[in-house]
Every structure is written in structure tokens, then in C-alpha cells.
Design an enzyme around this catalytic site. Sequence first.
Site, PDB file in Angstrom:
ATOM      1  N   ASP A 330       0.896  -1.203   0.078  1.00 33.10           N
ATOM      2  CA  ASP A 330      -0.214   0.060   0.039  1.00 33.10           C
ATOM      3  C   ASP A 330       1.005   1.195  -0.036  1.00 33.10           C
ATOM      4  OD1 ASP A 330      -2.319   1.840   0.606  1.00 33.10           O
ATOM      5  OD2 ASP A 330      -1.604   1.736   2.381  1.00 33.10           O
ATOM      6  N   ASP A 523      -1.509  -1.153   6.178  1.00 37.07           N
ATOM      7  CA  ASP A 523      -1.746  -0.353   7.530  1.00 37.07           C
ATOM      8  C   ASP A 523      -3.436  -0.038   7.631  1.00 37.07           C
ATOM      9  OD1 ASP A 523      -1.886   2.010   5.837  1.00 37.07           O
ATOM     10  OD2 ASP A 523      -1.084   3.149   7.581  1.00 37.07           O
ATOM     11  N   ASP A 527      -6.935  -1.845   3.717  1.00 43.49           N
ATOM     12  CA  ASP A 527      -6.104  -2.985   3.481  1.00 43.49           C
ATOM     13  C   ASP A 527      -6.369  -4.358   3.948  1.00 43.49           C
ATOM     14  OD1 ASP A 527      -4.457  -0.988   2.029  1.00 43.49           O
ATOM     15  OD2 ASP A 527      -3.618  -0.452   3.769  1.00 43.49           O
TER      16      ASP A 527
END
Length: 641
Positions: A330, A523, A527
Site C-alpha cells: 500500500d 496499514d 487494506d
Amino acid sequence: MTITKRFWISLIFSFPMLLGMVMMPFGWMVPGGAWTQLILTTIVMAVSARPFLQSAWASFQKHHSNMDTLVAIGTATAYFYSVYAMFTNQAVFFESAAFVVTFVLLGQVFEERMRNNASNAIEKLVDLQAKEAEVLRDGQLVKIPLSDVVAGDIIKVKPGQKVAVDGVITDGNSTVDESMVTGESMPVDKVVGDKVIGSTINNTGTFMFRAEKVGNETMLSQIVELVKKAQNSHAPIQKLTDKISEIFVPIVLILSITTFLVWYVFLGATLANALIFAVSVVVIACPCALGLATPTALMVGTGRGAKMGILIKNGEVLEEVSDVKTVVFDKTGTITNGKPEVTDIIGDEQQILAIAAGLEESSEHPLATAILDRAKELKITPATTNNFQAIEGKGVQAIVDNHEAFVGNDKLLADVKITKAMEQQMIQLQNAAKTVVFVGMNQKIIGLIAIQDAPKETSKAAIATLRARGLRTVMLTGDNIRVAQAIAKQVGIDEVIADVLPGDKADHVQALQKESKVAFVGDGINDAPALTMADVGIAMGSGTDIAIESGGIVLVKNDLRDVAKALELSKKTFNRIKLNLFWAFIYNVLGIPVAAGLFFTIGLTLSPELAGLAMAFSSLSVVTSSVLLNKAKISTDGKIA
């Protein structure tokens, strides 16, 4: 009764017989002869060997066999034959039964000691918790036990004191030593609004903080729970071990019976000698080391990870890591700091910031926060707005000074006008990895605000380490392609997948899984599906609770370099499991022919007691192999020495 106590009882009552064996060439024998040996061995069998016999009988009743079956059959055969031999004036070998029990227990003592050592780091953390807290109650500061602290309490922490629970600073500032939880050696500066972690140590200043997580909800308690779960879990390879043991035990019993028959019936050996060979086969083949191979390495590996701020949740993760070829990241909060800041303003700074701040005042989006922070920094008052409306997927609009004003992303360009010069400036900003917010009035763009979420200082080094190991790196982000590619170029990412909606991240991970095993690092709440979908989910410790819960590995320190360390440690641990299984099995395979007397003609034999000692050393070698993993040093580039 504990394993250690059983071992000492067995050792104490076996020792006179060992002394008798050593001193026999010098004419000294155990006083009382066979009767003394009978009494000593009976105590060993009744006290120390009883759990083996009970376990073997329980397995037999369920039509199964286990490692204790071999110990029980070997020692019981030696014991009952010796009783028979004693009453028929033949040679006895009570010492074989006693020594086998002693040596098997020796291996288990080493295992138990290793288990305790593996958990020491966690126990020390628990022991270092604050015992009490100075809490503001009814306007007065009072000291209360840690167990009485509740969420919402305001707690005072003085220099040198421990932070009682997790919370947020409400007054004062300080530096805090968080090394016992995060592994980070440098003290961390803390000001109002910063989070503090329970059990960390306050260094210089005095501050007040509001308790947010208490009891089992604190980070330390969650770390302890995660590590305990991991140490008690089983890697899938353990199932293979269990199947091997189930097949192996009956085969060994057949080999033992065959050995007895060959020696006694076909080779004309005495009953005693034939039994010695048969019992030796049973004892040397006992696959205790097979049972130790997986759990010992798993415990040491997860304990080692906990010390470094890398929480491996279960044994399944270790096995999956071995085949990971692609690492997907990410962007926001993972590769970048997650704290966007305004870097450029194109147009009339005063007017643009006033309009943007006025329209974004009620938004909680990180980009809106960055705009409001810059307006506050420059002391620009947000414009007064009326008829506020959201433009779905594009931005917001409102009436400012009787004009229709709007703020949004590049999707607005389909509906409004922008000058060529400003369009060129937009492209330059996006190519510099900056997100551009458009500010307009009356269907025309009047200014641009460039906002950048800079990469973490460690991101480039972390990506370089992964690529050096031959891993493919991919960035998966909802940001536009220009910004994503610019960030990727800065940190060295191989591939970019941009403009991804939050709900589609898991689908992209699934698509990548068709090519290879995938690890996903993230995080945020968005996600969580991708972390769950990936073969290995790695959650950043500063992330949301749902992301941390979804990850198979948690990086407490929020340092991207720990991704390489986590993958390497997991792989190393799994390789150690395989090495342990190899050595455990080799001991059995090499020892059985010797125990069966195949090399009797060249003088190479193995008595039951020596077989027991060899089996104990087999277990010891596996435990030692696992403990060596605990001593492994991990360098800054993520390589284990």
C-alpha cells in the site's frame, strides 16, 4: 509431577546401576545384586516412566500409536524380561529399562528448558509493567493499582516512571524510551496529541495522558497474546510429521519383532541376547526428535521475532513465506509517512487557501487536514460558505461571496476549464510525486494546491533489499498514476497499480496470486481484505486494529525495513524446521541397522541403554539447532548472519 522431577528421580535411582556397570571390571557390583536392581528399576518405572506407559495405553485403546508407544514397549519389555530372568537365574538387564527412561527424560528436560527460554523475553516484558499509576480522581492525584485504571482516566507520568497503559498525551512533553516494545533504541519525542505505549519508560519531562486502552487491550498485552498463540500453533509441515510418526511406529515394532525372530530362531542367539537386539531397535527408533523438530524451531523463531518487534502470528505463515515471490505495498502510511503536507500553491495564495479551507473545514480527509494546517500556519481565515454540496467522486462545492466555488481532484477537469499553462504546471507537480487539488470559481480553475506525502526515510533501502533478494515489488494505491509512478521511482518499486478503489485491492492481489505467492504490506482499514487475501499479510504496527488483526505478521516498529527482516526470519525458521526433521529422521534410519545387530560380526552393536543415550542426543541436537536460531543476528539490510 514435572518432567524435571521425574528426570532427577530416574537419574538418582539409575545411578547406582551405572556405577555398577563402570566398576564391574574392577570386581565391584551393586550390593544386593539383581534384587537391588529390581527395586531401583521398579521405582523408576512406577514414578518416572508411568506417563509414557499411560500415554501408550491410551493410544492403544484408540487404535493409534505414538512416540511414547516405543518408549513404553522398549522399557516394559526390558523390565519384565529381567524379572523373569532373575527368577530363572539368567542374565538381567534392569539397567537398560532405567537408563532408557532417564535418557528420554533428559531430552524432554532440554526441550522444556528451551521452551522456557523462548518465552523469557515476553515474560520480562510482562514483569516490567508498571505496578501502579498516579491518576486524577475528583481533582486529586492518587496512586492506584494498575488493575484499577480505566479508559478515560487522566494519568500523570514523572521522569523515570513507566507509562501505565496505552493513551494520548493531554498536557506536557517528554522523550520516551519505547525499546522494550518496539525495539527502537533511540528515545522518541512526545508532545500533546501523541500516543504513548504502556510499559515504556518516560525519560526527561512530566506529562499527563488520557488512558485509551487498558488491561488486555494494551499493545503489550496484545503482543504477549499473539506470541503465545504463535508458539502454540502448528505449521502445516507438523501434520506431515504426525503422519510419519503414525506410520513409523508400527513399522519399527514389526522390525523389532523381526529382529528378535531372526536372532533367536534362525541365528540361535539366547533369549536374552535376542531381546536386547529387539529392545535396542525399539529404543533407537523412538522418533522423539521428530516431535521436537517443528515446535522448538517455531517457538524460538517467534520469540526471536518478538524481541525485534516482528510478531509472527502462526506457523502457517512460516511455510507460506518460503514461496513468496511478489511483495505488494500500500502507498499511504506504508511506503509514505501518511502525513500529507502542502508544498506548492499556484495562483493567488491568499484567495486559494481561503476558499479551499472554507470548503474543506468539515472534512476529515488527510488532504483536507493538510490544507487547513497550511491556512492556519499562514493565519488565513477560511472563507464563509453557503449551500455546501459534495460532488461524488470529484470534490465539494459551495457558494462563496455569491460565487460558485469548488475544490476537488483531477476528475473535475471533465466539467470545468483550465488554462494550458496551469495544466502544464499540474503535470509537473504530479510528476514530482505531488497530489494536486484543484480550486475553482464559476466553472474555471483559478489555482492549484500541491500536496505531498513523502516516502519514509527507510522505504528506499527496504525496497532495495527485497529486490536484491530477487523479489518482485508492486505498489497498489488509489492515487493517480503520475503521483504513484513518481513515488515508485523515488523508492525503486518495480511495478505500479494505481487508481484502485479501496474495495478492489483484494481483487488485484488475487490476480497477482495467479503468477506467484504474494505478500501484502498495509496499514489501513481498506487494506484488511488484501491482507487477508494475500498468502502472507504483513500489517504495520501503527495501522488500524482491523489491519493488524488481518495480517499474519505485524511490524511493531512501523519500519518498512522490517519487511525484509520478517520474511528472512520466517524463511530461516521454516528452513530450520526442515533441517531438524532431516536430522531427526537420519538418526533413526542410521541407528536401526546398528541396533538390529547387522554389524555384529565387526563388533559394532548398540545396547538398549546406549540406544537410549543416542536417542536423547538426537533430541538434544534438534533442540540445539533450534536454539541457535535464537542467537541469529539480523543486520540493517535484513540479512540474518
